[in-house]
Design an enzyme around this catalytic site. Structure first.
Site, PDB file in Angstrom:
ATOM      1  N   ILE A   1     -80.421  22.975 -27.598  1.00  0.00           N
ATOM      2  CA  ILE A   1     -79.143  22.289 -28.556  1.00  0.00           C
ATOM      3  C   ILE A   1     -80.680  23.713 -29.246  1.00  0.00           C
ATOM      4  O   ILE A   1     -79.956  24.737 -30.308  1.00  0.00           O
ATOM      5  CB  ILE A   1     -79.407  21.526 -28.944  1.00  0.00           C
TER       6      ILE A   1
ATOM      7  N   ASP B   1     -84.297  15.803 -31.375  1.00  0.00           N
ATOM      8  CA  ASP B   1     -85.689  15.567 -32.379  1.00  0.00           C
ATOM      9  C   ASP B   1     -86.466  16.007 -32.541  1.00  0.00           C
ATOM     10  O   ASP B   1     -86.807  17.687 -33.385  1.00  0.00           O
ATOM     11  CB  ASP B   1     -85.113  13.632 -33.158  1.00  0.00           C
TER      12      ASP B   1
HETATM   13  P1  ADP Z   1     -81.194   9.614 -29.105  1.00  0.00           P
HETATM   14  O1  ADP Z   1     -82.145   8.640 -29.688  1.00  0.00           O
HETATM   15  O2  ADP Z   1     -80.313   9.488 -30.400  1.00  0.00           O
HETATM   16  O3  ADP Z   1     -80.850   8.830 -27.803  1.00  0.00           O
HETATM   17  P2  ADP Z   1     -82.460  11.901 -27.276  1.00  0.00           P
HETATM   18  O4  ADP Z   1     -82.781  13.206 -28.059  1.00  0.00           O
HETATM   19  O5  ADP Z   1     -83.330  10.614 -26.554  1.00  0.00           O
HETATM   20  O6  ADP Z   1     -82.042  11.057 -28.769  1.00  0.00           O
HETATM   21  O7  ADP Z   1     -81.104  12.204 -26.980  1.00  0.00           O
HETATM   22  C1  ADP Z   1     -80.483  12.875 -27.378  1.00  0.00           C
HETATM   23  C2  ADP Z   1     -79.745  13.881 -25.937  1.00  0.00           C
HETATM   24  O8  ADP Z   1     -80.179  14.689 -25.991  1.00  0.00           O
HETATM   25  C3  ADP Z   1     -80.153  12.548 -24.636  1.00  0.00           C
HETATM   26  O9  ADP Z   1     -79.303  13.289 -23.631  1.00  0.00           O
HETATM   27  C4  ADP Z   1     -81.189  13.772 -24.326  1.00  0.00           C
HETATM   28  O10 ADP Z   1     -81.025  13.747 -22.658  1.00  0.00           O
HETATM   29  C5  ADP Z   1     -80.533  15.205 -24.873  1.00  0.00           C
HETATM   30  N1  ADP Z   1     -81.987  16.323 -25.182  1.00  0.00           N
HETATM   31  C6  ADP Z   1     -82.801  15.855 -25.179  1.00  0.00           C
HETATM   32  N2  ADP Z   1     -83.628  17.007 -25.449  1.00  0.00           N
HETATM   33  C7  ADP Z   1     -82.882  18.387 -25.242  1.00  0.00           C
HETATM   34  C8  ADP Z   1     -82.425  19.705 -26.080  1.00  0.00           C
HETATM   35  N3  ADP Z   1     -83.390  20.287 -26.677  1.00  0.00           N
HETATM   36  N4  ADP Z   1     -81.444  20.125 -25.920  1.00  0.00           N
HETATM   37  C9  ADP Z   1     -80.275  19.266 -26.138  1.00  0.00           C
HETATM   38  N5  ADP Z   1     -79.410  18.058 -25.389  1.00  0.00           N
HETATM   39  C10 ADP Z   1     -81.366  17.285 -25.332  1.00  0.00           C
END
Ligand code: ADP
Length: 183
Positions: A17, A40
């Site tokens: 993203i 994040d």
């Molecule tokens: P949460 O704490 O809301 O679960 P996470 O960041 O741990 O948030 O994960 C939310 C989703 O984002 C997961 O499906 C993860 O695989 C995905 N994710 C992690 N890094 C990226 C990225 N760079 N771009 C898009 N999605 C990502």
């Protein structure tokens, strides 16, 4: 995969993203907006310290679960980052679906209020927060479709899924929901 919804489009892509050239990208934040791992960490790493400096200044009390706040996007190729706080999954009986719906809806409202035609979402809550992918996908897709049927903006809602299984879960949710909505 692209599906027309009202005057707009929902699009699913597999990818990162932080690389999306959209008016707004959504961060899966925590309620203290303190930064973390997953999406994040990637957003703050690539976007630079400016983003957290702004959220610290504008939202010193953080953001409640089920809602979202907006900031600039630092070095990212987007205009805004919308920091959404999804629920931690604790089995489904603690209002998780309503909170996840609320987080998505608030992102879409903030995008519309800021004149964004395009917004990209990650799969909020499906990483560390443990929300089952297929259930989260249904909530995300249904909330986006409902909002787009009632509002002109944003016109493009893109879900950027990290990995094949996330993509497949959203694909299944979109096909199921879009076919019901077109009947
Ligand atoms: P949460 O704490 O809301 O679960 P996470 O960041 O741990 O948030 O994960 C939310 C989703 O984002 C997961 O499906 C993860 O695989 C995905 N994710 C992690 N890094 C990226 C990225 N760079 N771009 C898009 N999605 C990502």
């Amino acid at each position: 995969m692209k599906t027309a919804i009202g005057n707009g489009i929902i699009e699913l892509v597999e990818g990162d993203i932080t690389l999306q050239e959209m008016d707004a990208i959504v961060n899966a934040a925590n309620s203290s907006l303190a930064g973390g791992g997953g999406v994040d960490g990637a957003i703050h790493r690539r976007g630079g310290p400016e983003i957290m400096a702004e959220t610290d200044r504008r939202y010193p009390n953080g953001c409640p679960t089920g809602s979202a706040v907006i900031s600039g996007a630092g070095n990212l190729p987007a205009r805004y980052v919308i920091h959404a706080v999804g629920p931690v999954w604790t089995g489904g009986k603690a209002g998780e679906a309503e909170l996840l719906t609320g987080a998505h809806r608030r992102c879409l409202e903030l995008a519309a209020e800021h004149g964004c035609q395009s917004i990209a979402f990650p799969a909020i809550s499906t990483g560390v927060y443990g929300y089952p992918l297929s259930l989260a996908a249904n909530v995300a897709i249904e909330t986006a479709i409902q909002f787009m049927q009632q509002h002109e903006q944003p016109q493009l809602v893109r879900f950027v899924l990290f990995g094949r299984s996330a993509y497949e879960a959203f694909d299944a949710a979109l096909q199921a929901t879009a076919s019901v909505n077109s009947m």
